[in-house]
Design an enzyme around this catalytic site. Structure first.
Site, PDB file in Angstrom:
ATOM      1  N   GLY A 114      -5.053   1.681  -1.897  1.00  0.00           N
ATOM      2  CA  GLY A 114      -5.368   0.443  -2.365  1.00  0.00           C
ATOM      3  C   GLY A 114      -6.786   0.502  -3.308  1.00  0.00           C
ATOM      4  CB  CYS A 132       2.846  -5.866   6.616  1.00  0.00           C
ATOM      5  SG  CYS A 132       3.336  -4.623   5.763  1.00  0.00           S
ATOM      6  N   GLY A 177       0.494  -0.620   1.457  1.00  0.00           N
ATOM      7  CA  GLY A 177       0.063   0.805   1.797  1.00  0.00           C
ATOM      8  C   GLY A 177      -1.311   0.990   2.346  1.00  0.00           C
ATOM      9  CD  GLU A 190       0.302  -5.868   3.741  1.00  0.00           C
ATOM     10  OE1 GLU A 190      -0.460  -6.030   4.812  1.00  0.00           O
ATOM     11  OE2 GLU A 190       1.218  -4.928   4.201  1.00  0.00           O
TER      12      GLU A 190
END
Length: 174
Positions: A11, A62, A6, A28
């Site tokens: 993060g 991603c 996200g 990630e």
């Protein structure tokens, strides 16, 4: 272990919260994958590969190639063909075998992706294709965004730095 995919801000909060008990963390946090096309490239292969890199899964990947970096000597021809390909992509129901690109995950996400078009314009970028929801009434109930190609003036522009996570590619030359 905490595994998270996200935003960078979330993060960072997860990493801070996990420091008290030393949890293993796997983050990630998106990216801005680049396709770099040099002057000696096979343009047909580079155009098709670059289109697949950003428009597969509606750019919601991603690993999407959301930044296109073109050698200036091939940029005009590349963009003419790439924009024509982007404009030809058939939007529709993913269950229809003729559909080449489906909707985004939600109306909120569609609106977020489209907000980057305004950001691009504010920073002087040129919208070469897309940049809006399709006008087809059959798609009005979905969360569709036309394949969007944006030529930026500076690699430091927000749309060249931030992950849009949609069918939105930024282009710059070198």
């Amino acid at each position: 272990k905490i595994a998270f995919t996200g935003s960078t801000a979330t993060g960072q909060r997860i990493l801070q919260a996990s420091s008290g008990n030393l949890k293993k963390v796997q983050l990630e946090l998106g990216g801005k994958g680049a396709n770099i096309v040099f002057d000696d490239a096979n343009l047909t292969a580079a155009i098709n590969g670059s289109a697949w890199a950003i428009f597969h899964n509606q750019g919601q990947a991603c690993i999407a190639g959301s930044r296109l970096v073109l050698h200036e000597s091939i940029a005009d021809e590349f963009l003419e063909r790439f924009v024509a390909l982007a404009k030809s992509i058939r939007l529709g129901n993913p269950l229809d075998e003729n559909t080449e690109m489906g909707p985004l995950t939600s109306a909120l996400h569609r609106d977020r992706v489209l907000s980057y078009v305004d950001v691009a314009r504010e920073q002087g970028a040129q919208i070469l294709a897309g940049g809006k929801a399709p006008s087809d009434p059959a798609l009005a109930q979905g969360c569709y965004v036309e394949p969007t190609v944006v030529r930026v003036k500076d690699w430091r522009d927000r749309v060249a730095q931030e992950e849009v996570f949609g069918p939105f590619v930024t282009v710059i030359t070198f």
